[in-house]
Design an enzyme around this catalytic site. Sequence first.
Site, PDB file in Angstrom:
ATOM      1  N   CYS A  30      -0.295   4.527  -3.897  1.00  0.00           N
ATOM      2  CA  CYS A  30      -0.624   5.939  -4.066  1.00  0.00           C
ATOM      3  C   CYS A  30       0.389   6.587  -4.993  1.00  0.00           C
ATOM      4  O   CYS A  30       1.487   6.076  -5.177  1.00  0.00           O
ATOM      5  CB  CYS A  30      -0.553   6.665  -2.733  1.00  0.00           C
ATOM      6  SG  CYS A  30      -1.540   5.879  -1.502  1.00  0.00           S
ATOM      7  N   TYR A 170     -10.724  -3.919   0.902  1.00  0.00           N
ATOM      8  CA  TYR A 170      -9.460  -3.431   1.491  1.00  0.00           C
ATOM      9  C   TYR A 170      -9.624  -3.255   2.999  1.00  0.00           C
ATOM     10  O   TYR A 170     -10.540  -2.572   3.455  1.00  0.00           O
ATOM     11  CB  TYR A 170      -9.115  -2.113   0.798  1.00  0.00           C
ATOM     12  CG  TYR A 170      -7.878  -1.376   1.264  1.00  0.00           C
ATOM     13  CD1 TYR A 170      -6.754  -2.028   1.755  1.00  0.00           C
ATOM     14  CD2 TYR A 170      -7.823   0.013   1.143  1.00  0.00           C
ATOM     15  CE1 TYR A 170      -5.620  -1.318   2.135  1.00  0.00           C
ATOM     16  CE2 TYR A 170      -6.694   0.733   1.520  1.00  0.00           C
ATOM     17  CZ  TYR A 170      -5.595   0.058   2.020  1.00  0.00           C
ATOM     18  OH  TYR A 170      -4.488   0.765   2.390  1.00  0.00           O
ATOM     19  N   HIS A 173      -3.354  -1.242   6.359  1.00  0.00           N
ATOM     20  CA  HIS A 173      -2.596  -0.007   6.563  1.00  0.00           C
ATOM     21  C   HIS A 173      -3.106   0.900   7.664  1.00  0.00           C
ATOM     22  O   HIS A 173      -2.736   2.078   7.732  1.00  0.00           O
ATOM     23  CB  HIS A 173      -2.493   0.778   5.242  1.00  0.00           C
ATOM     24  CG  HIS A 173      -1.693   0.040   4.210  1.00  0.00           C
ATOM     25  ND1 HIS A 173      -2.208  -0.346   2.994  1.00  0.00           N
ATOM     26  CD2 HIS A 173      -0.425  -0.408   4.239  1.00  0.00           C
ATOM     27  CE1 HIS A 173      -1.272  -0.990   2.311  1.00  0.00           C
ATOM     28  NE2 HIS A 173      -0.187  -1.052   3.051  1.00  0.00           N
ATOM     29  N   ASP A 265       4.662  -0.650   6.494  1.00  0.00           N
ATOM     30  CA  ASP A 265       4.540  -1.395   5.240  1.00  0.00           C
ATOM     31  C   ASP A 265       5.576  -0.903   4.226  1.00  0.00           C
ATOM     32  O   ASP A 265       6.267  -1.702   3.615  1.00  0.00           O
ATOM     33  CB  ASP A 265       3.129  -1.224   4.674  1.00  0.00           C
ATOM     34  CG  ASP A 265       2.763  -2.328   3.704  1.00  0.00           C
ATOM     35  OD1 ASP A 265       3.032  -3.493   4.013  1.00  0.00           O
ATOM     36  OD2 ASP A 265       2.198  -2.020   2.643  1.00  0.00           O
TER      37      ASP A 265
END
Length: 684
Positions: A30, A170, A173, A265
Amino acid sequence: MRDPRHNILFEPLAIGPKVARNRFYQVPHCNGMGHREPTALAGMRAMKAEGGWAVICTEEVEIHPSSEVSPAIEGRIWEDKDIFAHERVVEGIHRHGALAGIELVYNGPRTNLASRLPPMGVNSMPVNSEWLEPQQSRAMDREDFRAIRRWHRNAALRARKAGYDLIYVYAGHGLTLTQQLLSRATNDRTDEYGGSLENRVRFLRELLEDTRDAVGHDCAVPLRIAVEESQLPLGLERAEMEDIVGMLAELPDLWDFCMGSWSRDSRTARFSAEGFQEPFVRGLKKLTTKPVVGVGRFTSPDAMVEQIRSGVLDFIGAARPSIADPFLPKKIEEGRSEDLRECIGCNICVAGDMQSVPLRCTQNPTMGEEWRRGWHPEKIAPKAREARVLVIGAGPAGLEAAHQLGKRGYEVALTDARDTLGGRVVRETTLPGLRTWQRVADYRLGQIGKLANVETYPASFMTADDVLAFGATHVAVATGARFRANGRGRNHPQGIPVGEGASVFTPDDIFEGAAPSGDVVVYDDDHYAIGSALAEKLAAAGCRVTLVTPAPLVSHWTHNTLEQGFIEARLVESGVAIVTRGVAAGIRKGTFAGSDGVTGRPFEIAADHVVLVASREPQLELFRSLKAREAEWADAGLESVTTIGDAHAPGMIVHATYAGHRYARELDMPVDADAVPFLRDQPR
Ligand code: ADP
Ligand code: SF4
């Protein structure tokens, strides 16, 4: 010349139908620019391609408005109109010979604040929201699964059209619908998408097959997947993970492993060391023949080589190290490891995304400014004319200014009153967990040491007389700031009353050797790292510490760096008592008096000493005395005196490095004070 031990990092490797030129892989990350600032975003990604990364990926890119994450700014590929913005990103990446990857996402139920579409999820549960919006998802039915598959497929087709080489599925997370389906912690469905592992994997398998079917062999299809979910009871665990990798082994073209929540993470250096994810990833590679990428804030080439040699990873994944140094691969390739601008693991970059603004980096002031201001992390315009620049203060602002001015070719003198150069960095790194911050000073001192035109003068306190006698054309006053002893700060604009005989310290006093003992209150009205780290340090030194803060959480701002929970846990483990919403009323000998910020109820805590972590006072004595003698400047050959960094406006280290950089860029350059100083992505 490249160190031959690092050769393996430069061996090309196929990812499905594509070939990566080396093993440096910028995993999706991001950036706070996303769909709102596509040109700035393209400039940032292109810079990394220029810096030698083999694969450059987008942030998560929403495939449909029914799972959008506003006010966070991520990518969007909702419809064909979005392709244009992605083409810019791809073009920038391809221009420098790298592969472009896109991370398609269908988020777990989100509030959909912008689209106002009802959220869908595994079941009817409260939405995933930082802001705790009291709203629940609708449990998906078969038609919904079919719809999401269709949207994902259409997004994959658009991504191929935009030119992406890698099109991700994906499931990581803790954010994604796919992960929530995988996990027993979140999936209680009783249909073909719930129950057995086979059923929980079904949707992920379908998305992988759909994507492959949609893009054929034009693109690679990687899978990014969480390898653990220790934050949740019944969360994904190792044995299950091995089964999942075994079941899907050859379906994706690459496995991209990550942790089950973003905070674990992207853990900061305060709570993790380089390579910290290895125990979670080691051994998974042998369950597939496909290449594997993983992360771990890798900045040491030897550690990277070891990851590959020992069979943990095939690609060295990086988000933060690629932000701090977009040219990391090039530097290793050219045998210039000593020039690496190592990530310090502070997560100021993450804070940009959390606050929905373009990312910033403590180490790399040019991050996000590649297109906006035309700043290159390795190149800077030569000086406009001969001039001698005196930089006073060798903290992060002065060091960055001196380094960049030196690169521009100026004759630079960098002075500091202290024996050791580095300013606040030298002091703050004495606190537990902040050791890596030293890299801010080390990198710059290392670079300055290579420049013959930059002289450093430690142990050189400068007065106005010294400056006027020096013969500089320009003076940068980077004299920093000191914590205020009277508690003036965010919640106490008038300061905090301190009674006769009370023992009060500032963080600077502690850095300079003060050693409180017995009952100590650390009053944190700064809300970032210093207050909690000081509390931890004093507790380790045997003090009975209470951390009092007027905020609802300790180190409240560190919510933005994903550290808040870790900090609080560490304080508790260290035996530090915590009082939140506690507003200081006054400090008397032996007592800290406060009141609850909501109810106003008074309280008192025994305190032999109080450490006030409040605001800071810019150190402007030198600047003011120089200003007072402006009439003498011309005779001394002096044209400008400018405050930069904490002396100008105290802040975090990221503000200081940026200020030093900007000063160096703009010296002798025409700057129109009335113009917006950067380009903006604007609808025409
Ligand atoms: P910043 O974060 O803005 O770089 P720092 O507080 O880290 O600021 O660094 C300021 C540095 O300036 C300190 O190392 C301090 O010793 C030095 N300094 C302050 N006043 C003077 C002075 N008059 N002469 C030389 N050095 C000074
Ligand atoms: Fe690393 Fe900090 Fe820069 Fe992020 S902001 S890339 S954590 S140095």
